[in-house]
Design a protein around this motif. Structure first.
Motif, mmCIF file in Angstrom:
data_model
loop_
_atom_site.group_PDB
_atom_site.id
_atom_site.type_symbol
_atom_site.label_atom_id
_atom_site.label_comp_id
_atom_site.label_asym_id
_atom_site.label_seq_id
_atom_site.Cartn_x
_atom_site.Cartn_y
_atom_site.Cartn_z
ATOM 1 N N THR A 77 -22.307 -8.078 -1.411
ATOM 2 C CA THR A 77 -23.347 -8.186 -0.557
ATOM 3 C C THR A 77 -24.137 -6.912 -0.370
ATOM 4 O O THR A 77 -23.569 -5.896 -0.145
ATOM 5 C CB THR A 77 -23.333 -8.992 0.771
ATOM 6 N N ARG B 183 -19.088 -19.078 -4.954
ATOM 7 C CA ARG B 183 -17.851 -18.549 -4.566
ATOM 8 C C ARG B 183 -16.932 -19.776 -4.313
ATOM 9 O O ARG B 183 -15.647 -19.869 -4.855
ATOM 10 C CB ARG B 183 -17.743 -17.635 -3.638
ATOM 11 N N GLU C 279 -27.713 -4.828 1.195
ATOM 12 C CA GLU C 279 -29.022 -4.692 1.955
ATOM 13 C C GLU C 279 -30.204 -4.685 0.927
ATOM 14 O O GLU C 279 -30.691 -3.587 0.897
ATOM 15 C CB GLU C 279 -28.853 -3.898 3.063
ATOM 16 N N VAL D 155 -17.227 -11.270 -4.615
ATOM 17 C CA VAL D 155 -18.656 -11.015 -4.004
ATOM 18 C C VAL D 155 -18.880 -9.792 -3.436
ATOM 19 O O VAL D 155 -18.013 -9.431 -2.701
ATOM 20 C CB VAL D 155 -18.816 -12.346 -2.853
ATOM 21 N N ALA E 38 -24.663 -17.499 -3.086
ATOM 22 C CA ALA E 38 -23.424 -16.811 -3.498
ATOM 23 C C ALA E 38 -22.307 -17.562 -2.987
ATOM 24 O O ALA E 38 -21.205 -17.770 -3.680
ATOM 25 C CB ALA E 38 -23.594 -15.487 -3.109
ATOM 26 N N GLU E 39 -22.348 -18.078 -1.744
ATOM 27 C CA GLU E 39 -21.257 -18.572 -0.916
ATOM 28 C C GLU E 39 -20.958 -19.982 -1.922
ATOM 29 O O GLU E 39 -19.774 -20.287 -2.202
ATOM 30 C CB GLU E 39 -21.886 -18.820 0.435
ATOM 31 N N PRO F 206 -28.265 -15.746 0.351
ATOM 32 C CA PRO F 206 -26.696 -15.606 0.236
ATOM 33 C C PRO F 206 -25.996 -16.689 0.437
ATOM 34 O O PRO F 206 -25.054 -16.708 -0.120
ATOM 35 C CB PRO F 206 -26.689 -14.745 1.487
ATOM 36 N N VAL G 210 -28.920 -9.653 0.039
ATOM 37 C CA VAL G 210 -29.018 -10.724 1.175
ATOM 38 C C VAL G 210 -30.102 -10.712 1.927
ATOM 39 O O VAL G 210 -30.288 -11.988 2.493
ATOM 40 C CB VAL G 210 -27.827 -10.461 2.144
ATOM 41 N N ASP H 144 -32.970 -11.379 0.072
ATOM 42 C CA ASP H 144 -34.038 -11.883 -1.069
ATOM 43 C C ASP H 144 -34.577 -13.164 -0.285
ATOM 44 O O ASP H 144 -33.892 -14.326 0.081
ATOM 45 C CB ASP H 144 -32.830 -12.482 -2.162
ATOM 46 N N ASN I 60 -28.383 -11.996 -7.837
ATOM 47 C CA ASN I 60 -29.368 -12.906 -7.167
ATOM 48 C C ASN I 60 -29.924 -13.947 -8.254
ATOM 49 O O ASN I 60 -31.256 -14.038 -8.600
ATOM 50 C CB ASN I 60 -30.594 -12.292 -6.408
ATOM 51 N N TRP J 139 -25.090 -9.585 -4.473
ATOM 52 C CA TRP J 139 -26.064 -10.380 -4.006
ATOM 53 C C TRP J 139 -26.732 -9.578 -3.027
ATOM 54 O O TRP J 139 -26.264 -9.192 -1.844
ATOM 55 C CB TRP J 139 -25.604 -11.490 -3.386
#
Length: 373
Positions: free
Chosen positions: A342, A332, A344, A340, A328-329, A325, A318, A320, A198, A316
């Motif tokens: 992800t 990438r 919880e 990546v 992060a995408e 997220p 998700v 936050d 993050n 990451w």
């Protein structure tokens, strides 16, 4: 070797209200003839004994359960710190455990090496793990210098050269993530891999969306007003710092960005409160706020990723509320050698879901970094 082992048999809950409280009632029944009146007896005998019993039960519970979280060993909190390294004229605190390929953990804003409490002992079963306090944070010096991303980049690079002394996997959370990415982009020879949890930082397109502030003409009146504004801003920041360092406020902020509030405990709060007691802490906070809020960096994720030449892992959270997220995408899509994972979790996945983070780190380093070396 298993990544985590179950807590020892001694780590069992001692239920309040057991034999100690029964002892309190037994004692009060014996002493009853010595005192006249139920209220007097309750105040001077029953209540003190019950309170002592509860405190003993609580202490026993804390002693057996505190070093573990869902089977993970926890780094003991030491107010005096672990190790110190001299960087320039500054005293830098760090932790080191384990043997093998080196991994360096870098915390986020306001945190410290202790924020990796459930990661260091577990990762040390596989690697030589370092965790450092950035200058101005944790138990490192509260130096009265100008704070900016370049300062911490140079600190991490110097630590890799002088302490680690071989290419290292850099792992960073939040602003620590931006710092390790910055370091790897400028000093690729020092880094074998980068892991972002993050991470903070903006892409160029995001910066362009912000409206540029109009340039104010420098006049005699303006030169007169500037010191007054600076004085007001300083005291406003100091007031904000005083509020921010209160344990209740720290706990409230953490509960807002942690999905699982179970780990927002006294250990975590104390590790954040302790550095704020330094005499220079308020001034350091003011300098950081002045630097990052009033003079935001022009460094972008695009420019840093363009110069990256090692594998990249994104762990990451998700959920936050600060860095979702979508970031992060974007990373990438921009940098092809990216993995990546992800989780919880919120802004600090390494402390909210330490078991999953540890497992992902071990697997990725073993597959992407060790084989590459």
């Amino acid at each position: 070797m298993a990544l985590s082992s179950p807590p020892p048999a001694a780590a069992r809950v001692i239920r309040p209200g057991g034999n100690l409280l029964q002892g309190a009632r037994w004692r009060s029944s014996i002493d009853r003839p010595l005192l006249q009146g139920g209220i007097t007896r309750r105040i001077f005998i029953d209540l003190p004994l019950v309170a002592a019993g509860l405190l003993l039960c609580r202490a026993a519970y804390a002693d057996t359960m505190a070093p573990h979280y869902r089977g993970l060993e926890r780094l003991p909190f030491k107010k005096e710190g672990y190790n110190f390294w001299k960087w320039k004229t500054h005293r830098i605190h760090y932790v080191v455990e384990g043997q093998g390929a080196p991994v360096l953990l870098v915390h986020g804003f306001g945190a410290s090496a202790f924020h990796w409490r459930y990661n260091i002992p577990e990762l040390a079963k596989y690697f030589k793990v370092y965790a450092m306090d950035l200058l101005g944070f944790g138990l490192s010096d509260k130096a009265l210098v100008e704070y900016d991303p370049f300062l911490w980049r140079e600190q991490v690079a110097a630590f890799a050269r002088e302490v680690v002394q071989e290419p290292v996997v850099l792992v960073g959370n939040s602003i620590g993530g931006f710092t390790v990415l910055h370091t790897a982009s400028v000093y690729p020879e020092l880094v074998s891999g980068v892991v972002l949890l993050n991470s903070s930082g903006q892409f160029e397109s995001e910066l362009k969306e912000k409206k540029a502030k109009p340039v104010v003409e420098e006049t005699a009146l303006r030169r007169l007003i500037n010191p007054i504004q600076e004085w007001g801003r300083r005291w406003l920041v100091f007031l904000t710092f005083w509020q921010a360092k209160q344990p209740s406020r720290i706990r409230s902020v953490l509960q807002n960005v942690y999905k699982d509030n179970e780990n927002v405990d006294d250990y975590l709060v104390e590790s954040i409160v302790l550095p704020t007691k330094d005499p220079n802490a308020a001034e350091v906070y003011y300098r950081m706020m002045s630097s990052f809020m009033l003079r935001p960096s022009t460094l972008t994720m695009d420019s840093l990723l363009s110069n990256l030449s090692c594998p990249l892992l994104l762990l990451w959270g998700v959920l936050d509320p600060w860095v979702g997220p979508g970031k992060a995408e974007k990373i990438r899509a921009f940098y092809k050698d990216t993995t990546v994972v992800t989780l919880e979790a919120g802004h600090c996945p390494h402390d909210e879901a330490p078991g999953e983070v540890n497992k992902a780190l071990v697997e990725w380093i073993s597959a992407k970094v060790s084989n590459r070396a």
